[in-house]
Write a protein that holds these residues in place. Sequence first.
Motif, PDB file in Angstrom:
ATOM      1  N   GLU A 126     -35.815  18.420 -82.814  1.00 20.82           N
ATOM      2  CA  GLU A 126     -36.880  18.476 -81.817  1.00 20.82           C
ATOM      3  C   GLU A 126     -37.986  17.459 -82.145  1.00 20.82           C
ATOM      4  N   MET A 127     -38.289  17.343 -83.431  1.00 23.45           N
ATOM      5  CA  MET A 127     -39.339  16.405 -83.848  1.00 23.45           C
ATOM      6  C   MET A 127     -38.904  14.964 -83.616  1.00 23.45           C
ATOM      7  N   LEU A 128     -37.630  14.691 -83.903  1.00 23.98           N
ATOM      8  CA  LEU A 128     -37.107  13.342 -83.676  1.00 23.98           C
ATOM      9  C   LEU A 128     -37.181  13.003 -82.187  1.00 23.98           C
ATOM     10  N   LYS A 129     -36.819  13.991 -81.374  1.00 28.29           N
ATOM     11  CA  LYS A 129     -36.884  13.800 -79.922  1.00 28.29           C
ATOM     12  C   LYS A 129     -38.291  13.451 -79.485  1.00 28.29           C
ATOM     13  N   MET A 130     -39.268  14.196 -80.013  1.00 29.44           N
ATOM     14  CA  MET A 130     -40.657  13.980 -79.631  1.00 29.44           C
ATOM     15  C   MET A 130     -41.124  12.591 -80.050  1.00 29.44           C
ATOM     16  N   ARG A 131     -40.722  12.205 -81.272  1.00 28.96           N
ATOM     17  CA  ARG A 131     -41.150  10.915 -81.785  1.00 28.96           C
ATOM     18  C   ARG A 131     -40.563   9.774 -80.945  1.00 28.96           C
ATOM     19  N   LEU A 132     -39.264   9.873 -80.661  1.00 24.83           N
ATOM     20  CA  LEU A 132     -38.615   8.806 -79.892  1.00 24.83           C
ATOM     21  C   LEU A 132     -39.147   8.772 -78.464  1.00 24.83           C
ATOM     22  N   SER A 133     -39.423   9.962 -77.939  1.00 22.94           N
ATOM     23  CA  SER A 133     -39.954  10.042 -76.583  1.00 22.94           C
ATOM     24  C   SER A 133     -41.331   9.368 -76.514  1.00 22.94           C
ATOM     25  N   ALA A 134     -42.158   9.644 -77.536  1.00 25.58           N
ATOM     26  CA  ALA A 134     -43.496   9.049 -77.579  1.00 25.58           C
ATOM     27  C   ALA A 134     -43.401   7.527 -77.672  1.00 25.58           C
ATOM     28  N   GLU A 135     -42.365   7.062 -78.313  1.00 22.00           N
ATOM     29  CA  GLU A 135     -42.174   5.615 -78.457  1.00 22.00           C
ATOM     30  C   GLU A 135     -41.630   4.972 -77.185  1.00 22.00           C
ATOM     31  N   GLY A 136     -41.213   5.811 -76.243  1.00 18.83           N
ATOM     32  CA  GLY A 136     -40.749   5.277 -74.961  1.00 18.83           C
ATOM     33  C   GLY A 136     -39.251   5.052 -74.884  1.00 18.83           C
ATOM     34  N   LEU A 137     -38.501   5.569 -75.856  1.00 18.84           N
ATOM     35  CA  LEU A 137     -37.054   5.342 -75.820  1.00 18.84           C
ATOM     36  C   LEU A 137     -36.362   6.070 -74.670  1.00 18.84           C
ATOM     37  N   PHE A 138     -36.991   7.142 -74.187  1.00 22.03           N
ATOM     38  CA  PHE A 138     -36.344   7.901 -73.104  1.00 22.03           C
ATOM     39  C   PHE A 138     -36.947   7.537 -71.743  1.00 22.03           C
ATOM     40  N   SER A 139     -37.851   6.595 -71.723  1.00 23.23           N
ATOM     41  CA  SER A 139     -38.630   6.336 -70.517  1.00 23.23           C
ATOM     42  C   SER A 139     -37.762   5.941 -69.325  1.00 23.23           C
ATOM     43  N   GLN A 140     -38.071   6.529 -68.195  1.00 28.13           N
ATOM     44  CA  GLN A 140     -37.309   6.254 -66.967  1.00 28.13           C
ATOM     45  C   GLN A 140     -37.477   4.795 -66.520  1.00 28.13           C
ATOM     46  N   GLU A 141     -38.656   4.243 -66.767  1.00 31.78           N
ATOM     47  CA  GLU A 141     -38.920   2.861 -66.329  1.00 31.78           C
ATOM     48  C   GLU A 141     -38.018   1.864 -67.060  1.00 31.78           C
ATOM     49  N   ARG A 142     -37.583   2.256 -68.245  1.00 33.30           N
ATOM     50  CA  ARG A 142     -36.759   1.346 -69.021  1.00 33.30           C
ATOM     51  C   ARG A 142     -35.295   1.341 -68.563  1.00 33.30           C
ATOM     52  N   LYS A 143     -34.902   2.381 -67.855  1.00 30.99           N
ATOM     53  CA  LYS A 143     -33.495   2.499 -67.446  1.00 30.99           C
ATOM     54  C   LYS A 143     -33.119   1.308 -66.578  1.00 30.99           C
ATOM     55  N   ARG A 144     -32.015   0.676 -66.959  1.00 35.45           N
ATOM     56  CA  ARG A 144     -31.602  -0.527 -66.224  1.00 35.45           C
ATOM     57  C   ARG A 144     -30.499  -0.189 -65.234  1.00 35.45           C
ATOM     58  N   PRO A 145     -30.457  -0.909 -64.125  1.00 38.72           N
ATOM     59  CA  PRO A 145     -29.383  -0.647 -63.154  1.00 38.72           C
ATOM     60  C   PRO A 145     -28.046  -1.172 -63.699  1.00 38.72           C
ATOM     61  N   LEU A 146     -26.969  -0.557 -63.283  1.00 37.52           N
ATOM     62  CA  LEU A 146     -25.657  -1.012 -63.730  1.00 37.52           C
ATOM     63  C   LEU A 146     -25.220  -2.174 -62.841  1.00 37.52           C
ATOM     64  N   PRO A 147     -24.532  -3.174 -63.417  1.00 36.73           N
ATOM     65  CA  PRO A 147     -24.041  -4.259 -62.563  1.00 36.73           C
ATOM     66  C   PRO A 147     -22.980  -3.719 -61.597  1.00 36.73           C
ATOM     67  N   ALA A 148     -22.983  -4.235 -60.356  1.00 38.11           N
ATOM     68  CA  ALA A 148     -22.034  -3.724 -59.362  1.00 38.11           C
ATOM     69  C   ALA A 148     -20.601  -4.107 -59.726  1.00 38.11           C
ATOM     70  N   PHE A 149     -20.443  -5.313 -60.244  1.00 34.47           N
ATOM     71  CA  PHE A 149     -19.104  -5.786 -60.617  1.00 34.47           C
ATOM     72  C   PHE A 149     -19.122  -6.311 -62.051  1.00 34.47           C
ATOM     73  N   PRO A 150     -19.095  -5.409 -63.028  1.00 27.61           N
ATOM     74  CA  PRO A 150     -19.162  -5.885 -64.410  1.00 27.61           C
ATOM     75  C   PRO A 150     -17.914  -6.712 -64.738  1.00 27.61           C
ATOM     76  N   GLN A 151     -18.118  -7.780 -65.481  1.00 28.35           N
ATOM     77  CA  GLN A 151     -16.964  -8.610 -65.848  1.00 28.35           C
ATOM     78  C   GLN A 151     -16.552  -8.408 -67.296  1.00 28.35           C
ATOM     79  N   ARG A 152     -17.484  -7.934 -68.099  1.00 31.42           N
ATOM     80  CA  ARG A 152     -17.162  -7.672 -69.502  1.00 31.42           C
ATOM     81  C   ARG A 152     -17.647  -6.271 -69.821  1.00 31.42           C
ATOM     82  N   ILE A 153     -16.723  -5.358 -70.015  1.00 29.77           N
ATOM     83  CA  ILE A 153     -17.088  -3.965 -70.267  1.00 29.77           C
ATOM     84  C   ILE A 153     -16.847  -3.654 -71.737  1.00 29.77           C
ATOM     85  N   GLY A 154     -17.893  -3.289 -72.436  1.00 32.60           N
ATOM     86  CA  GLY A 154     -17.763  -2.906 -73.834  1.00 32.60           C
ATOM     87  C   GLY A 154     -17.585  -1.403 -73.939  1.00 32.60           C
ATOM     88  N   ILE A 155     -16.685  -0.964 -74.805  1.00 33.54           N
ATOM     89  CA  ILE A 155     -16.495   0.473 -74.999  1.00 33.54           C
ATOM     90  C   ILE A 155     -16.667   0.779 -76.486  1.00 33.54           C
TER      91      ILE A 155
END
Lengths: 66, 401
Positions: free
Chosen positions: B113-142
């Motif tokens: 829970e503490m790790l979650k709070m710390r990372l959240s405060a740092e902005g790792l979970f921030s919605q603004e940071r979420k990037r859109p997925l490419p519509a036609f990815p050409q190189r997919i890493g798994i």
Amino acid sequence: MPLEQALEELEEVVAALEEGSLTLDQSLQLFEKGIRLVRICSQRIERAEQQIEALTGELPPDLLSR
Amino acid sequence: MTEIFTVTDLCTRIRDRLSGDMRLRNLWAKGELSNVTNHRSGHRYFTLKDKGAQISCVLFRSQALSLGFTLEDGQSVQVLGDVEVYSPQGRLQLIVQRIRRDPGFGQQARELEMLKMRLSAEGLFSQERKRPLPAFPQRIGIVTSPDGAALRDVLRMIGCYPARILISPAKVQGEGAAQSVAQALRALSGRADLIIVCRGGGSAEDLVAFNEECVARAIFESDAPVISAIGHETDVTIADFVADIRAPTPTAAAEMAVPDMQSVLKRVLAAQRRLLRAVEGRLDHPSSRIESLQRHLSARRMYARTERDRLRLQDLNSRLSEAGRRLVRDKESRLAMAEGRLEGVSPLATLRRGYAIALFRGRVVSRAAEVEAKERIQLIMQDGKLTALVLDKETAREDER
């Protein structure tokens, strides 16, 4: 040309043709381009091939034989 | 001669050895509960664990009745019991007589829970940071275990989508798993335009690697958007919070990653139909050369044209043919004649712009189908007539498949 780009260009060509304000010459040129793009897209889809590779180590043989 | 044990004899021997050790009887042990199962029989099964180890425990019905609180995963408890070997599974277990809640309640859960709070405060979970997925990815890493079912699920769903698939193998559970996953993510840097991090379902312990800070940071620092699919739909790890999008299962992750090829094919075919329709409309009718009519006859209307329109076009067609014939007949005054006759439809303006009217046996040719190769045709230009030999022909319809 990547599939995505071909598809987008194709749709632009079709929209321009349908809009209908072009001269016949321009229309024919666009039409030819459109047909070319249809071919590109169809080929990309029909001859679609995945290329699977591993960054490190060996992949299990069942993945490579796909 | 060396004695050869049967498995039963071996387990019996181990059990005898353990039950003879009084230090393993009536002992108190502390740890965190996981995999709590309330069996129909009334017995309770659970795992007692700490960071480094775990042991199976059973609390029989008679003792479970006097428990006084509900056992839940993540609780820190102290248990009193005897160590035993459960021969049918060759497993070490603790037969628990009493359980009390540990004052240092849910240490691991609290750390998480503490790790979650710390990372959240740092902005790792921030919605603004979420990037859109490419519509036609050409190189997919798994990033996953190369031996897991998750990878096969993902590859099956990606199916025939044309892309380069880069598998970055990782150890997804056990010692060093978190570092391995983080490493595998970093290995894809600059090489993929979309990354799927996945592993199949497992117990809460199996998924702990995905709750570690180094995995969270590697996802956060990835230059490509990351789809996470860790465990079952109900399992949510820190990796899922950091990922650009969370998928409930590896299959769902793959589905998000690539467009459905059937619908792409439909799009192409629809575009092809529209293309042919738009041009057919223009090539079929001489009137298409008459600018004033163009406005009224969009490709779509032409396609669904009414009988009235058709007759009107026939009329225009014959008028234009007539005009063409006159042009041929009267070379001297062809321009003046045409101007006089064709006022209102003005094909001359069209001729001046560089178009030609093609005639075959005195009739206007509007379709390639009307003339065969090696035929002679006349081309009416703005200032005269050319006789041309048809060398080859190709119709637009041949391109329709």
